[in-house]
Design an enzyme around this catalytic site. Structure first.
Site, short mmCIF file in Angstrom:
data_model
loop_
_atom_site.label_atom_id
_atom_site.label_comp_id
_atom_site.label_asym_id
_atom_site.label_seq_id
_atom_site.Cartn_x
_atom_site.Cartn_y
_atom_site.Cartn_z
N ASN A 9 0.86 -1.19 0.00
CA ASN A 9 0.00 0.00 0.00
C ASN A 9 0.90 1.23 0.00
O ASN A 9 1.51 1.56 1.01
CB ASN A 9 -0.89 -0.04 1.26
CG ASN A 9 -1.70 1.23 1.43
OD1 ASN A 9 -1.82 2.04 0.52
ND2 ASN A 9 -2.28 1.40 2.62
N LYS A 11 0.06 4.31 -0.30
CA LYS A 11 -0.54 5.52 0.29
C LYS A 11 -0.29 6.74 -0.61
O LYS A 11 -0.32 6.61 -1.83
CB LYS A 11 -0.03 5.71 1.72
CG LYS A 11 -0.17 4.43 2.55
CD LYS A 11 0.15 4.61 4.00
CE LYS A 11 -0.02 3.27 4.73
NZ LYS A 11 0.13 3.38 6.16
N HIS A 91 -9.57 1.35 5.15
CA HIS A 91 -8.24 1.53 5.77
C HIS A 91 -8.38 2.54 6.91
O HIS A 91 -9.12 3.52 6.80
CB HIS A 91 -7.23 2.02 4.72
CG HIS A 91 -5.84 2.00 5.25
ND1 HIS A 91 -5.37 2.97 6.11
CD2 HIS A 91 -4.82 1.12 5.08
CE1 HIS A 91 -4.12 2.68 6.45
NE2 HIS A 91 -3.77 1.56 5.83
N GLU A 93 -6.67 4.93 7.87
CA GLU A 93 -6.41 6.34 7.52
C GLU A 93 -7.62 6.95 6.82
O GLU A 93 -7.92 8.13 7.01
CB GLU A 93 -5.13 6.43 6.67
CG GLU A 93 -3.89 6.19 7.54
CD GLU A 93 -2.68 5.64 6.80
OE1 GLU A 93 -2.67 5.64 5.55
OE2 GLU A 93 -1.74 5.19 7.49
N GLU A 160 -5.30 -4.72 10.79
CA GLU A 160 -4.24 -3.73 10.94
C GLU A 160 -4.47 -2.94 12.22
O GLU A 160 -5.23 -1.96 12.22
CB GLU A 160 -4.26 -2.75 9.75
CG GLU A 160 -4.00 -3.40 8.42
CD GLU A 160 -3.44 -2.39 7.42
OE1 GLU A 160 -2.30 -2.57 7.00
OE2 GLU A 160 -4.13 -1.41 7.12
N GLY A 166 2.70 2.23 10.67
CA GLY A 166 3.70 3.28 10.48
C GLY A 166 4.43 3.67 11.75
O GLY A 166 5.10 4.71 11.78
N SER A 204 3.47 -2.17 10.19
CA SER A 204 4.93 -2.24 10.32
C SER A 204 5.52 -3.59 9.96
O SER A 204 6.50 -4.03 10.57
CB SER A 204 5.36 -1.81 11.73
OG SER A 204 4.98 -0.48 11.98
P1 PGA Z 1 2.92 0.25 7.50
O1 PGA Z 1 1.45 0.51 6.89
O2 PGA Z 1 3.39 -1.08 6.96
O3 PGA Z 1 3.74 1.40 7.03
O4 PGA Z 1 2.76 0.20 8.99
C1 PGA Z 1 0.53 -0.53 6.75
C2 PGA Z 1 -0.77 -0.01 6.21
O5 PGA Z 1 -1.20 1.08 6.60
O6 PGA Z 1 -1.42 -0.67 5.37
#
Ligand code: PGA
Length: 247
Positions: A9, A11, A91, A93, A160, A166, A204
């Site tokens: 992903n 983003k 997601h 976010e 998640e 992140g 992560s």
């Molecule tokens: P990350 O993001 O691997 O940077 O923690 C995962 C995601 O938001 O899908």
């Protein structure tokens, strides 16, 4: 032996030149039980598909509508037209930035299915819920709020935990496996189907922790953010998957 699905992903990251750089370093990861996809930002879907071979296409979000006066939105049918296989919905976010409700996420999910694509329903608790012991309740409510009894089982789920996205913090393999087992039994109850729905872990994931996660009985792959931006680290995660599948 289970199958693994790995979705990167990107983003709000990427450009034509970074896609070109990714393509120069990405040599594919071939294993019959491993599926690999990348979700670049929507404007780059066509360019990514043209530039990067042996990587399926995923989208990061879609509209809950199929057409009409919805400025700025992108329908699932348009994503199908671009050759996407997967579409992320819900997601964390997007949930936060656009105050998405579980009902809206469910509508998006069914739009994706109606377009013949596979939705990846993202769920996960925040740090407060994890610390107060309500993580399972939160995740159950997200599943029940988005899915309708007996609806199509053509989907994936990504667990998640928000506190792991992140942040460099990862759920332990045990925490991930326990939550995935709960998600699978909940899916079984809501959808009234014995169909095995893949549940990916995200938060992560990196080349160092991927293998331990893949070894968990109920982990069917990973949704990878930061570590999918470089072909080198994404390929290392894919290789961890292949090593696990070949052991
Ligand atoms: P990350 O993001 O691997 O940077 O923690 C995962 C995601 O938001 O899908």
């Amino acid at each position: 032996m289970k199958n693994l699905t790995l979705i990167g992903n990107w983003k709000l990251n990427g450009s034509k030149s970074s896609i070109q750089a990714f393509s120069n370093e990405w040599h594919g990861c071939d294993h019959p039980a491993l599926t690999v996809a990348i979700a670049p930002p929507a404007p780059y879907l066509g360019y990514f598909a043209k530039t990067v071979a042996s990587c399926l296409l995923a989208a990061q979000d879609c509209s809950a509508h199929d057409e009409g006066a919805h400025t700025g939105e992108i329908s699932a049918a348009m994503l199908a037209d671009w050759g996407c296989r997967y579409v992320l919905v819900g997601h964390s976010e997007c949930r936060e930035a656009h105050a998405e409700s579980d009902e809206l996420i469910g509508e998006k999910l069914r739009q994706v299915q109606a377009a013949g694509l596979l939705p990846v329903l993202c769920v996960g608790e925040d740090r407060h819920a994890r610390e107060s012991g309500t993580a399972e309740t939160v995740v159950k409510a997200q599943l029940r709020g988005a899915l309708l009894a007996g609806q199509s089982t053509a989907l994936l789920v990504a667990y998640e935990p928000v506190w792991a996205i992140g942040t460099g913090l990862t759920a332990s393999p045990e925490q991930a496996n326990d939550m995935h087992a709960m998600i699978k039994s909940e899916l079984y109850e809501v959808l009234q189907s014995e169909q095995d729905i893949p549940v990916l872990y995200g938060g992560s994931v990196n080349p160092d922790n991927a293998r331990a996660l893949f070894e968990c009985a109920h982990v069917d792959g990973a949704l990878v953010g930061g570590a999918s931006l470089s072909a080198e680290s994404f390929a290392s995660i894919a290789r961890a998957g292949i090593n696990y599948l070949s052991h």
